[in-house]
Design an enzyme around this catalytic site. Structure first.
Site, PDB file in Angstrom:
ATOM      1  N   GLU A 165      -6.481  -4.389  11.037  1.00 39.82           N
ATOM      2  CA  GLU A 165      -5.844  -3.286  11.237  1.00 39.82           C
ATOM      3  C   GLU A 165      -7.236  -2.429  10.632  1.00 39.82           C
ATOM      4  O   GLU A 165      -6.891  -1.254  10.214  1.00 39.82           O
ATOM      5  CB  GLU A 165      -5.105  -3.360   9.778  1.00 39.82           C
ATOM      6  CG  GLU A 165      -3.946  -4.328  10.465  1.00 39.82           C
ATOM      7  CD  GLU A 165      -2.290  -3.493   9.328  1.00 39.82           C
ATOM      8  OE1 GLU A 165      -2.710  -2.326   8.364  1.00 39.82           O
ATOM      9  OE2 GLU A 165      -1.429  -4.256   9.313  1.00 39.82           O
ATOM     10  N   GLU A 363       0.415 -11.365  10.780  1.00 43.29           N
ATOM     11  CA  GLU A 363       0.949 -10.514   9.184  1.00 43.29           C
ATOM     12  C   GLU A 363       2.719 -10.955   8.927  1.00 43.29           C
ATOM     13  O   GLU A 363       2.111  -9.749  10.719  1.00 43.29           O
ATOM     14  CB  GLU A 363       0.030  -9.523   8.787  1.00 43.29           C
ATOM     15  CG  GLU A 363      -0.691  -8.900   7.900  1.00 43.29           C
ATOM     16  CD  GLU A 363      -0.889  -8.188   7.505  1.00 43.29           C
ATOM     17  OE1 GLU A 363      -0.269  -7.355   6.927  1.00 43.29           O
ATOM     18  OE2 GLU A 363      -2.366  -7.830   6.806  1.00 43.29           O
TER      19      GLU A 363
HETATM   20  C1  BG6 Z   1      -0.489  -4.305   6.117  1.00 42.14           C
HETATM   21  C2  BG6 Z   1      -1.714  -4.158   5.617  1.00 42.14           C
HETATM   22  O1  BG6 Z   1      -0.550  -3.164   7.373  1.00 42.14           O
HETATM   23  O2  BG6 Z   1       0.429  -4.213   5.716  1.00 42.14           O
HETATM   24  C3  BG6 Z   1      -1.173  -4.781   4.405  1.00 42.14           C
HETATM   25  O3  BG6 Z   1      -2.657  -5.349   6.171  1.00 42.14           O
HETATM   26  C4  BG6 Z   1      -0.423  -4.424   3.249  1.00 42.14           C
HETATM   27  O4  BG6 Z   1      -3.158  -5.139   3.094  1.00 42.14           O
HETATM   28  C5  BG6 Z   1       0.754  -4.794   4.707  1.00 42.14           C
HETATM   29  O5  BG6 Z   1      -0.239  -4.631   2.349  1.00 42.14           O
HETATM   30  C6  BG6 Z   1       2.084  -3.889   3.651  1.00 42.14           C
HETATM   31  O6  BG6 Z   1       2.653  -2.333   3.910  1.00 42.14           O
HETATM   32  P1  BG6 Z   1       2.105  -1.899   2.805  1.00 42.14           P
HETATM   33  O7  BG6 Z   1       1.866  -0.619   2.702  1.00 42.14           O
HETATM   34  O8  BG6 Z   1       3.454  -1.526   2.668  1.00 42.14           O
HETATM   35  O9  BG6 Z   1       1.654  -2.323   1.362  1.00 42.14           O
END
Ligand code: BG6
Length: 460
Positions: A165, A363
């Site tokens: 990202e 993800e």
């Molecule tokens: C993604 C990232 O954007 O979202 C992760 O690659 C991140 O590192 C995940 O943890 C979830 O977002 P957050 O801010 O709730 O941890």
């Protein structure tokens, strides 16, 4: 029954800084998160910093057993740059090599496909001190680091990713204040974006020159921009939002060049970064083999009806504004919209406009606060998470039926992990982490995930 093609991969993703812990151990030096926490702990939810996190560093042998128990056929994590190379002299830390080789070997012994990412928001402090991604010297240091990773671990790795990202560290470091150094400086944001892309393409070049045989790609968070209406102003706003938020890294990574419309906007704002013809040539000649797609939420946009003052600081908000659509379905804990069909739209966009390049979901997940209230008979009953996965998988399977070249689905995340400023506020894991004892327990979603992989599909 929703079924996936034979060989479809199921698993999860995490990152070094969010899962390893041992931030001050065995020769690792500070990254920006370690430093920022020391400087300003109040920025972090419940004052929990990155020094301990999930502590996979000390638990990986047992944790790898849990990968198996939750049905993983693929896993993605990253290498901590400041653990492997703690100082500017470029010397490799032997303890880091031992840790990563042991950890990765254990995963391979379980026959799990292993994807390794080289950069997940965790810049070594010694490079941040010279300007991080706004300084070309960081690109050189990154390429040396990437080469070391290829030399040391390629035999254990099934595929490489250069960045996770990248648009996030650009926006959060130099526009929104969510990542250190939390400056608001559009010129730096654009230089940071360009040097990040150059670093990615240069690492791919280095890997191929070393005769690397595995796939190498980049992970992008693709957040489709949906216009408020079909009116021309809203449609234009969505188009420009796509240029900034999607095409800015997707086009150079897949096609080898930036979209002209984006370059024109940046040039008009007098914000073009420093670059050379040789840099552009590197980007042109070193496109990715495969793509990782992180998807959580869509963007909803509308035209900006206001006039900008002549000398107002540049912001993409000049060209589009966020649209707060009434009735949208929300994950209230994270404040993100839930819109599973976007995964289908992403897949069709890649199929039709990006040569149907091979990709996988790297993800997708749902962070929920206070999961303790869902405990029954000792286990977290996270049915909401199972529903979230099912709905996204439904749209993904539909796109695959229509020809999308998607090879797998990784959720965020494996064991509840530390999140940048949110620390452990929202839990995402298939496996629960007890913050006090460090104990791990498989949630209902972890058991469901095992069945998903076993059946190569699920009952709708
Ligand atoms: C993604 C990232 O954007 O979202 C992760 O690659 C991140 O590192 C995940 O943890 C979830 O977002 P957050 O801010 O709730 O941890």
């Amino acid at each position: 029954m929703i079924k996936f093609p034979q060989g479809f991969l199921y698993g999860s993703a995490t990152s070094a800084a969010q899962s390893e812990g041992a931030a001050n151990l065995d020769g690792k030096s500070e990254n920006t998160w370690d430093f920022w926490y020391k400087e300003d702990p109040y920025k972090f939810h419940n004052l929990i910093g990155p020094e301990k996190t999930t502590d996979i560093y000390h638990n990986y042998e047992k944790d790898v057993e849990l990968l198996e128990k939750t049905g993983h056929s693929v896993f993605r994590t990253s290498i901590g740059w400041s653990r492997l190379i703690p100082a500017m002299d470029g010397e490799v830390n032997p303890k880091a090599v031992k840790f990563y080789r042991d950890y990765f070997s254990k995963i391979k012994e379980k026959n799990i496909t292993l994807y390794i990412n080289l950069f997940h928001f965790d810049m070594p402090m010694y490079l941040m001190d010279i300007g991080g991604w706004t300084n070309k010297k960081t690109v050189e240091a990154y390429v040396s680091y990437a080469k070391k990773c290829f030399e040391l671990f390629d035999d254990l790795v099934d595929g490489w990713f250069t960045f996770n990202e990248p648009i996030v560290h650009v926006q959060c470091q130099y526009m929104s204040g969510h990542h250190y150094p939390a400056e608001v400086n559009p010129q730096k944001a654009i230089q940071c974006a360009f040097y990040t892309q150059l670093a990615s393409s240069s690492a791919i070049k280095a890997y191929r020159e070393m005769d690397g045989k595995k796939k190498i790609g980049i992970i992008l968070n693709l957040t489709p921009s949906y216009p408020r209406s079909d009116n021309v102003g809203d449609l234009k706003a969505a188009e420009i939002s796509e240029l900034f938020n999607t095409a800015s890294f997707l086009d150079p990574s897949v096609k080898g060049y930036y979209p002209k419309e984006l370059v024109d906007i940046i040039a008009n704002e007098d914000l073009l970064p420093e670059y050379t013809d040789q840099d552009l040539q590197i980007i042109k000649e070193n496109t990715i083999d495969f793509l990782g797609v992180n998807y959580y939420q869509p963007l909803r946009v509308m035209e900006n009806p206001y006039l900008y003052k002549d000398n107002a600081m540049f912001s993409p908000g000049k060209y589009y504004m966020g649209y707060d659509m009434p009735g949208k379905r929300m994950n209230p804990y994270r404040g993100w919209e839930i819109y599973p069909k976007a995964l289908y739209d992403i897949a069709i966009n890649i199929r039709d406009n990006y040569g149907n390049i091979e990709w996988l979901v790297t993800e997708n997940g749902m962070g929920v606060e206070d999961e303790e209230r869902f405990r029954k008979d000792g286990q977290i009953q996270d049915d909401y998470r199972i529903e979230f996965f099912k709905e996204h998988l439904y749209w993904l399977s539909k796109a695959i039926e229509e020809g999308a070249n998607c090879k797998g689905y990784q959720v965020w995340t494996f064991i509840d992990c530390w999140s940048w400023l949110n620390a452990y506020k929202n839990r995402y894991g298939l496996v629960e982490l007890d913050l006090k004892t460090g104990e791990r327990k498989i949630k209902k979603s972890g058991e469901w995930f095992y069945e998903l992989r076993k059946n190569n599909g699920f009952e709708l």
